[in-house]
Design a protein around this motif. Structure first.
Motif, PDB file in Angstrom:
ATOM      1  N   THR A  46       0.830  -1.206   0.000  1.00 54.22           N
ATOM      2  CA  THR A  46       0.000   0.000   0.000  1.00 54.22           C
ATOM      3  C   THR A  46       0.865   1.256   0.000  1.00 54.22           C
ATOM      4  N   LYS A  47       2.010   1.196   0.668  1.00 54.33           N
ATOM      5  CA  LYS A  47       2.921   2.341   0.658  1.00 54.33           C
ATOM      6  C   LYS A  47       3.469   2.568  -0.747  1.00 54.33           C
ATOM      7  N   SER A  48       3.789   1.483  -1.424  1.00 50.94           N
ATOM      8  CA  SER A  48       4.296   1.573  -2.789  1.00 50.94           C
ATOM      9  C   SER A  48       3.250   2.145  -3.735  1.00 50.94           C
ATOM     10  N   ILE A  49       2.023   1.672  -3.622  1.00 52.64           N
ATOM     11  CA  ILE A  49       0.941   2.165  -4.480  1.00 52.64           C
ATOM     12  C   ILE A  49       0.672   3.640  -4.197  1.00 52.64           C
ATOM     13  N   ALA A  50       0.686   4.007  -2.924  1.00 47.36           N
ATOM     14  CA  ALA A  50       0.409   5.392  -2.540  1.00 47.36           C
ATOM     15  C   ALA A  50       1.477   6.354  -3.063  1.00 47.36           C
ATOM     16  N   SER A  51       2.673   5.838  -3.310  1.00 49.81           N
ATOM     17  CA  SER A  51       3.764   6.715  -3.756  1.00 49.81           C
ATOM     18  C   SER A  51       3.790   6.922  -5.277  1.00 49.81           C
ATOM     19  N   ILE A  52       2.876   6.290  -5.989  1.00 47.21           N
ATOM     20  CA  ILE A  52       2.824   6.439  -7.452  1.00 47.21           C
ATOM     21  C   ILE A  52       2.501   7.895  -7.784  1.00 47.21           C
ATOM     22  N   LYS A  53       3.310   8.481  -8.628  1.00 51.34           N
ATOM     23  CA  LYS A  53       3.131   9.891  -9.007  1.00 51.34           C
ATOM     24  C   LYS A  53       2.557  10.036 -10.420  1.00 51.34           C
ATOM     25  N   PHE A  54       2.086   8.937 -10.998  1.00 51.33           N
ATOM     26  CA  PHE A  54       1.567   8.967 -12.359  1.00 51.33           C
ATOM     27  C   PHE A  54       0.358   9.894 -12.476  1.00 51.33           C
ATOM     28  N   TYR A  55      -0.521   9.828 -11.492  1.00 50.94           N
ATOM     29  CA  TYR A  55      -1.715  10.670 -11.515  1.00 50.94           C
ATOM     30  C   TYR A  55      -1.486  11.899 -10.637  1.00 50.94           C
ATOM     31  N   GLU A  56      -1.318  13.016 -11.256  1.00 52.68           N
ATOM     32  CA  GLU A  56      -1.067  14.249 -10.517  1.00 52.68           C
ATOM     33  C   GLU A  56      -2.357  15.003 -10.215  1.00 52.68           C
ATOM     34  N   GLU A  57      -3.364  14.826 -11.038  1.00 50.10           N
ATOM     35  CA  GLU A  57      -4.614  15.581 -10.880  1.00 50.10           C
ATOM     36  C   GLU A  57      -5.812  14.655 -11.062  1.00 50.10           C
ATOM     37  N   GLY A  58      -6.973  15.175 -10.735  1.00 50.15           N
ATOM     38  CA  GLY A  58      -8.225  14.499 -11.032  1.00 50.15           C
ATOM     39  C   GLY A  58      -8.639  13.471 -10.001  1.00 50.15           C
ATOM     40  N   LYS A  59      -9.627  12.680 -10.417  1.00 49.10           N
ATOM     41  CA  LYS A  59     -10.236  11.694  -9.527  1.00 49.10           C
ATOM     42  C   LYS A  59      -9.259  10.601  -9.124  1.00 49.10           C
ATOM     43  N   ALA A  60      -8.363  10.238 -10.000  1.00 50.51           N
ATOM     44  CA  ALA A  60      -7.405   9.170  -9.690  1.00 50.51           C
ATOM     45  C   ALA A  60      -6.510   9.556  -8.510  1.00 50.51           C
ATOM     46  N   LYS A  61      -6.106  10.805  -8.461  1.00 51.92           N
ATOM     47  CA  LYS A  61      -5.259  11.252  -7.349  1.00 51.92           C
ATOM     48  C   LYS A  61      -6.003  11.107  -6.027  1.00 51.92           C
ATOM     49  N   LYS A  62      -7.265  11.490  -6.047  1.00 47.85           N
ATOM     50  CA  LYS A  62      -8.072  11.384  -4.828  1.00 47.85           C
ATOM     51  C   LYS A  62      -8.242   9.910  -4.426  1.00 47.85           C
ATOM     52  N   ALA A  63      -8.416   9.051  -5.417  1.00 45.10           N
ATOM     53  CA  ALA A  63      -8.563   7.619  -5.138  1.00 45.10           C
ATOM     54  C   ALA A  63      -7.293   7.043  -4.516  1.00 45.10           C
ATOM     55  N   LEU A  64      -6.139   7.520  -4.954  1.00 46.68           N
ATOM     56  CA  LEU A  64      -4.873   7.017  -4.416  1.00 46.68           C
ATOM     57  C   LEU A  64      -4.650   7.439  -2.964  1.00 46.68           C
TER      58      LEU A  64
END
Length: 114
Positions: A46-64
């Motif tokens: 979960t720490k690894s997934i949370a550190s993904i910087k691919f999505y900087e904006e939008g709904k995906a960022k909020k989901a992360l």
């Protein structure tokens, strides 16, 4: 099966015997260890997934952002199991101190170094 005397445990403050199976407490110890390993893996994932910087904006960022909360919950649970593991280890050590033959059973069942 071991009988462990506890001070002040009986009615009227007398000693009482508690029967504890080496097999049962060994199984509990092993299950706690397996759960702890899985919680460590979950925390790392979960720490690894949370550190993904691919999505900087939008709904995906909020989901992360949910992964940060999930990681905290996983680590809280890990801490609780670590505390339980300490209590089980304390119980095993107390039993070993009271009975050398129990100690040998634990060394065998838990594959502990002598």
């Amino acid at each position: 099966m071991a009988n462990v005397a506890t001070e002040g445990a009986g009615a009227g403050g007398g000693a009482a015997d508690i029967s504890i199976s080496v097999d049962e407490i060994s199984a509990i110890h092993n299950k706690i260890q397996k759960i702890s390993v899985e919680l460590e893996k979950l925390g790392e994932s979960t720490k690894s997934i949370a550190s993904i910087k691919f999505y900087e904006e939008g709904k995906a960022k909020k989901a992360l952002e949910v992964y940060d909360k999930a990681n905290k919950k996983a680590m809280d649970l890990y801490d609780n199991y670590a505390q339980i593991a300490g209590l089980v280890a304390y119980t095993i050590n107390a039993m070993v101190e009271q009975d050398e033959s129990l100690g040998q059973e634990f060394y065998t069942k838990l594959d502990l170094p002598e």
